[in-house]
Design an enzyme around this catalytic site. Structure first.
Site: not given
Ligand code: PEP
Length: 251
Positions: A10, A12, A98, A100, A168, A174, A214
């Site tokens: 992703n 973003k 997601h 976000e 998630e 992040g 992460s």
């Molecule tokens: C994500 O945005 O779906 C995500 C898991 O980000 P990150 O790997 O940076 O934590």
């Protein structure tokens, strides 16, 4: 049934055309450099880069996806993109729900479900994201929150072929904090039990449940090695070809 891991990036709101095409071309080269990779790979660039990325990965087996879609097929929705437009642009997948999007755009489970159903109607595969906040985890509500988001967001018509769930934990996205393999496995097992209750044994056996939060080349092997973790939805580490490929190689 063996579930084939999905390694999904992703991107973003990152990358200009030159960055995105370079990243996609590097991954395509690595993909074409081997055969019988034991995983599927997906990249989800910002909308304007989709066409260029589709061209860059052509013939490599890497799929391209959108990061969101509108629930309607077309119409007066300035700034939005429909699942049908994504499909027409060469996408195979779209991410919905997601955290976000849920936070920045106040998306509810109902919205996420409607978007996921639009995606299926357009012929896309959908990745439905769910996950608890730190506050919810600390209040002991992790399983309850994930069950409820799963039940509320799963599209009607979901099958293992057209739907992927991404767990998630919001506190791990992040932040550099990762769920331990045990913490992640506990939630994945609970999600699989929900799939079984809702869609039956075969769907529970076949539907992929990704971990996101992460993930990096250092922790991927142990996470993806858990019995109910079927790959990753990766943000930060998906922006560097070597890191993203390193995660895929841990399959
Ligand atoms: C994500 O945005 O779906 C995500 C898991 O980000 P990150 O790997 O940076 O934590």
């Amino acid at each position: 049934m063996t579930r084939r891991p999905l390694i999904a990036g992703n991107w973003k709101m990152n990358g200009l055309a030159a960055d995105g095409t370079a990243l996609a071309s590097t991954l395509a080269g690595k993909m074409k450099g081997g055969s019988d990779h034991p995983f599927n790979m997906l990249v989800c660039p910002p909308f304007p880069l989709i066409g260029k990325v589709v061209d860059a990965v052509a013939g490599s087996g890497i799929a391209v996806g959108g990061q969101d879609c509108h629930m309607a097929e077309k119409g007066a929705h300035t700034g939005d993109t429909s699942a049908w437009i994504l499909k027409d642009a060469g996408c195979d997948y779209v991410i919905v729900g997601h955290s976000e999007r849920r936070t920045d755009h106040a998306e509810t489970d109902e919205t996420v479900k409607a978007k996921a159903e639009a995606a299926l109607a357009a012929g896309l595969r959908v990745i439905v994201c769910i996950g608890e906040t730190l506050q919810q985890r600390e209040a002991g509500q992790t399983l309850e929150v994930n069950r409820s988001q799963f039940q509320g967001s799963l599209p009607d018509g979901a099958t293992p072929e057209n739907t992927v769930i991404a767990y998630e934990p919001v506190w791990a996205i992040g932040t550099g904090l990762t769920a331990t393999p045990g913490q992640a496995q506990d939630v994945h097992a609970a999600i699989r039990a929900e799939i079984k209750g809702k869609l039956g044994d075969a769907a529970a056996e076949g539907m992929r449940v990704l971990y996101g939060g992460s993930m990096n080349p250092g922790n991927a092997r142990e996470l993806i090695g858990q019995p109910d973790i079927d790959g990753g939805l990766i943000g930060g580490a998906a922006l560097k070809a070597d890191d993203f490929w390193g995660i895929a190689e841990s399959c």
